[in-house]
Design a protein around this motif. Structure first.
Motif, mmCIF file in Angstrom:
data_model
loop_
_atom_site.group_PDB
_atom_site.id
_atom_site.type_symbol
_atom_site.label_atom_id
_atom_site.label_comp_id
_atom_site.label_asym_id
_atom_site.label_seq_id
_atom_site.Cartn_x
_atom_site.Cartn_y
_atom_site.Cartn_z
ATOM 1 N N VAL A 246 -0.336 -6.717 5.103
ATOM 2 C CA VAL A 246 -0.185 -5.381 4.513
ATOM 3 C C VAL A 246 1.148 -4.748 4.892
ATOM 4 C CG1 VAL A 246 -1.112 -3.034 4.466
ATOM 5 C CG2 VAL A 246 -2.671 -4.995 4.453
ATOM 6 N N GLU A 247 1.810 -4.180 3.897
ATOM 7 C CA GLU A 247 3.013 -3.383 4.112
ATOM 8 C C GLU A 247 2.792 -2.019 3.466
ATOM 9 O OE1 GLU A 247 6.606 -2.335 5.630
ATOM 10 O OE2 GLU A 247 5.633 -4.265 5.932
ATOM 11 N N VAL A 248 2.965 -0.949 4.237
ATOM 12 C CA VAL A 248 2.774 0.418 3.735
ATOM 13 C C VAL A 248 4.137 1.018 3.392
ATOM 14 C CG1 VAL A 248 1.884 2.716 4.263
ATOM 15 C CG2 VAL A 248 0.695 0.691 5.139
ATOM 16 N N ILE A 249 4.253 1.570 2.188
ATOM 17 C CA ILE A 249 5.530 2.157 1.754
ATOM 18 C C ILE A 249 5.738 3.507 2.419
ATOM 19 C CG2 ILE A 249 6.897 2.994 -0.180
ATOM 20 C CD1 ILE A 249 5.453 1.219 -2.008
ATOM 21 N N ARG A 250 6.880 3.653 3.062
ATOM 22 C CA ARG A 250 7.279 4.951 3.614
ATOM 23 C C ARG A 250 8.760 5.166 3.323
ATOM 24 N NH1 ARG A 250 3.617 3.251 7.774
ATOM 25 N NH2 ARG A 250 1.815 4.648 7.863
ATOM 26 N N TRP A 251 9.098 6.415 3.037
ATOM 27 C CA TRP A 251 10.483 6.778 2.736
ATOM 28 C C TRP A 251 10.963 7.830 3.721
ATOM 29 C CZ3 TRP A 251 13.482 4.833 -1.354
ATOM 30 C CH2 TRP A 251 12.818 3.999 -2.249
ATOM 31 N N GLY A 252 12.255 7.782 4.037
ATOM 32 C CA GLY A 252 12.892 8.814 4.833
ATOM 33 C C GLY A 252 13.915 9.559 3.993
ATOM 34 N N LYS A 253 14.442 10.632 4.526
ATOM 35 C CA LYS A 253 15.407 11.460 3.801
ATOM 36 C C LYS A 253 16.621 10.659 3.356
ATOM 37 C CE LYS A 253 18.754 15.169 4.619
ATOM 38 N NZ LYS A 253 19.253 16.194 5.578
ATOM 39 N N VAL B 104 0.844 -1.193 0.000
ATOM 40 C CA VAL B 104 0.000 0.000 0.000
ATOM 41 C C VAL B 104 0.880 1.245 0.000
ATOM 42 C CG1 VAL B 104 -1.780 1.282 1.268
ATOM 43 C CG2 VAL B 104 -1.819 -1.222 1.269
ATOM 44 N N GLY B 105 0.549 2.199 -0.833
ATOM 45 C CA GLY B 105 1.333 3.435 -0.859
ATOM 46 C C GLY B 105 0.661 4.480 -1.708
ATOM 47 N N ASN B 106 1.015 5.728 -1.475
ATOM 48 C CA ASN B 106 0.479 6.826 -2.272
ATOM 49 C C ASN B 106 1.077 6.790 -3.675
ATOM 50 O OD1 ASN B 106 -1.317 8.298 -0.473
ATOM 51 N ND2 ASN B 106 0.500 8.731 0.734
ATOM 52 N N ARG B 107 0.485 7.575 -4.538
ATOM 53 C CA ARG B 107 0.990 7.680 -5.910
ATOM 54 C C ARG B 107 2.447 8.174 -5.881
ATOM 55 N NH1 ARG B 107 -2.194 11.666 -9.867
ATOM 56 N NH2 ARG B 107 -3.799 10.048 -9.700
ATOM 57 N N ARG C 60 10.056 19.855 -0.414
ATOM 58 C CA ARG C 60 9.029 20.181 -1.398
ATOM 59 C C ARG C 60 8.436 18.927 -2.051
ATOM 60 N NH1 ARG C 60 11.426 24.050 0.279
ATOM 61 N NH2 ARG C 60 10.775 26.236 0.037
ATOM 62 N N THR C 61 8.669 17.805 -1.409
ATOM 63 C CA THR C 61 8.024 16.560 -1.807
ATOM 64 C C THR C 61 7.203 16.050 -0.625
ATOM 65 O OG1 THR C 61 9.691 14.996 -0.977
ATOM 66 C CG2 THR C 61 10.109 16.015 -3.122
ATOM 67 N N GLN C 62 6.445 15.001 -0.861
ATOM 68 C CA GLN C 62 5.779 14.292 0.230
ATOM 69 C C GLN C 62 6.515 12.979 0.497
ATOM 70 O OE1 GLN C 62 1.524 13.895 -0.014
ATOM 71 N NE2 GLN C 62 1.181 16.081 -0.260
ATOM 72 N N LEU C 63 7.846 13.071 0.414
ATOM 73 C CA LEU C 63 8.726 11.917 0.626
ATOM 74 C C LEU C 63 8.375 10.778 -0.338
ATOM 75 C CD1 LEU C 63 8.998 11.833 4.537
ATOM 76 C CD2 LEU C 63 10.511 12.956 2.876
ATOM 77 N N ARG D 100 -3.119 1.791 -4.253
ATOM 78 C CA ARG D 100 -2.890 3.154 -3.785
ATOM 79 C C ARG D 100 -3.539 3.351 -2.421
ATOM 80 N NH1 ARG D 100 -4.679 7.214 -8.160
ATOM 81 N NH2 ARG D 100 -6.043 8.065 -6.573
ATOM 82 N N GLN D 101 -2.875 4.107 -1.570
ATOM 83 C CA GLN D 101 -3.364 4.340 -0.208
ATOM 84 C C GLN D 101 -4.778 4.894 -0.213
ATOM 85 O OE1 GLN D 101 -0.962 4.344 2.889
ATOM 86 N NE2 GLN D 101 -2.992 3.873 3.663
#
Length: 491
Positions: A266-273, A45-48, A322-325, A245-246
């Motif tokens: 379920v695994e949700v995609i998240r990114w860090g800097k 699961v993740g945003n566009r 200026r992104t949503q990661l 998509r989330q």
């Protein structure tokens, strides 16, 4: 090290285009990817723009290289419209559509597996393999080219029995045979036998293509989720993976009827800097192999100057803020910067002048993309964003609440968005703008495994669990600042 930025190629924003021209070499296996493959996770699961398709394309490539069988299934664009056009509504047809979609999906996935086995495991055609091959030949499965048509045909078979005027006993038997997949069940022992020595992965991606928020679209996905759970119990060597998509995952009520059953999958995609920096570093190295020994930070500084001259902010922080990661947004901004290298006043590196020139285009793209991403839940969001044009970028709680109250009371014309905005509680509107990422909230102290900040404006994608009523300061997401001509003034 100074590199010729005109030779920089950061790849495509689209995994489909990129897989054959570099993605397999510079794919970055972030923590989500590692957990997804090493655990029992089957739903991504993740945003566009967070990299769902990239992960699936990479899995397909690597699994194929290992000699495993891989089926990539992308429901055809506009397939949801096809479903609605050909099927009676649940109310009119007096049939439980989710169950019908679940069994139709099972039928489709089984037949795809059988067809793949028959085409790739020919051998002497003995035992289990022969049983499957004979079924494929008898049913002419190799002649079926459209997965969505196969799915619709099975649904129509159920619908016709359900809505027919046949006698009760015969009708019940026909329905029972369809819902029990009688023609498939006899082949399951053969399938399990083949799976003892064969690994098969089915990857189902791009479920948002052609999405129309219709009854059938929701049952289509909810039924897929149910079918996936059933197939994944057949054998450890058969795995069906879904990416979604989330926004869709969060807003299909039928999914939540089975929430407890699927939560552990379920695994949700998240990114860090740091992960985003590693991702961009790998793409830089792909263009400049001579820079292989440099770490990610030095790779960045071989392309960008270290700091924005006017503010002292690190260029990496400025762009990522200026992104949503999301990787796609980072790539889009960086490619725009590289295209405007002629604006730079620093020799052969992207500086503040080039970044500012790129930001004008990026800001418009990002603001419009944000409105488009949530167009089914909140149509014409851009009309709401336009209310902020020329106003301040930062707001105290009371100032923001007053502005939002004026919007929902009709003091501002939100044009086509008025159908859902007017008469809405202003706190609900605040919650919406926060959840989609248009608003960021000031958090005095924040620490997690990716970030430690003494105080910062954070988005829902960074910290989704805060109570907005405890937040005293807000700001519009910096990605929208340039396009909406916001004045950078703090409250």
């Amino acid at each position: 090290m100074r590199l010729n930025i005109k030779e920089l190629n950061l790849g495509s924003d689209s995994a489909e285009r990129d897989i054959n021209v570099g993605l397999a070499e510079y794919f970055y296996p972030n923590t989500t990817y590692q957990k997804f493959l090493s655990g029992r996770k089957t739903i991504l699961v993740g945003n566009r723009g967070t990299g769902k398709s990239a992960i699936f394309k990479y899995i397909a490539t690597t699994e194929t290289r290992k000699g495993h069988l891989v089926l990539e299934l992308s429901p055809e664009e506009y397939s949801y419209e096809l479903l609605s056009d050909h099927l009676t509504s649940e109310e009119d047809g007096f049939w439980r559509k989710q169950s019908a979609y679940s069994v139709a999906w099972q039928y489709l996935l089984y037949t795809l597996v059988f067809k793949t086995i028959a085409q790739t495991k020919r051998g002497l055609l003995l035992g289990a393999t022969k049983n499957i091959y004979d079924y494929v030949a008898t049913q002419n499965l190799c002649q079926q080219t459209s997965s969505i048509i196969t799915l619709v045909d099975y649904l129509k078979r159920i619908e016709q029995v359900k809505t027919s005027g046949g006698t009760g006993g015969l009708r019940s038997q026909e329905l029972q045979a369809l819902y029990s997949l009688d023609e498939i069940r006899t082949l399951l022992p053969s399938l399990q036998s083949v799976l003892k020595n064969t690994k098969i992965k089915i990857l189902i991606d791009e479920l948002d293509k052609g999405w129309d928020n219709s009854e059938d679209a929701k049952f289509f996905i909810a039924g897929l989720f149910q079918a996936t759970q059933k197939l994944n119990l057949i054998s450890p060597n058969l795995r069906v993976y879904i990416s979604i998509r989330q926004e869709l995952f969060d807003n299909i009520p039928q999914i939540y009827e089975d929430a407890q059953k699927i939560r552990e999958d379920v695994e949700v995609i998240r990114w860090g800097k740091n992960e985003l920096l590693e991702l961009i570093g790998r793409r830089i190295v792909h263009s400049f192999p001579q820079a292989t020994r440099l770490d990610a930070q030095k790779l960045w500084q071989s392309i960008f100057v270290a700091q924005m001259k006017s503010s002292g902010i690190e260029t990496l922080d400025y762009i990522i803020d200026r992104t949503q990661l999301r990787p796609r947004e980072l790539l889009q901004f960086c490619k725009l910067c590289a295209e405007r290298i002629e604006y730079s006043l620093v020799d052969r590196r992207i500086d503040e002048a080039a970044i500012a020139a790129a930001e004008d285009s990026y800001s418009e793209q990002k603001t419009r993309d944000l409105a488009s991403e949530y167009r089914f839940q909140y149509p014409y969001l851009l009309d709401v964003f336009e209310i902020f044009r020329g106003k301040r970028s930062h707001y105290a709680k009371e100032e923001l609440d007053y502005l939002l109250l004026a919007i929902v009371c009709g003091e501002y014309d939100v044009e086509q968005a008025s159908a859902w905005v007017l008469d809405m509680d202003y706190l609900e509107l605040k919650q919406i703008l926060w959840k989609i990422g248009f608003l960021k909230a000031w958090v005095p102290r924040y620490t997690n495994r990716r970030t430690s900040l003494a105080g910062a404006y954070l988005g829902h994608y960074e910290l989704p669990t805060i109570n907005l009523e405890n937040i005293e300061k807000f700001r519009i997401h910096p990605a929208c600042t340039s396009f909406l001509h916001l004045k950078e003034t703090s409250p």
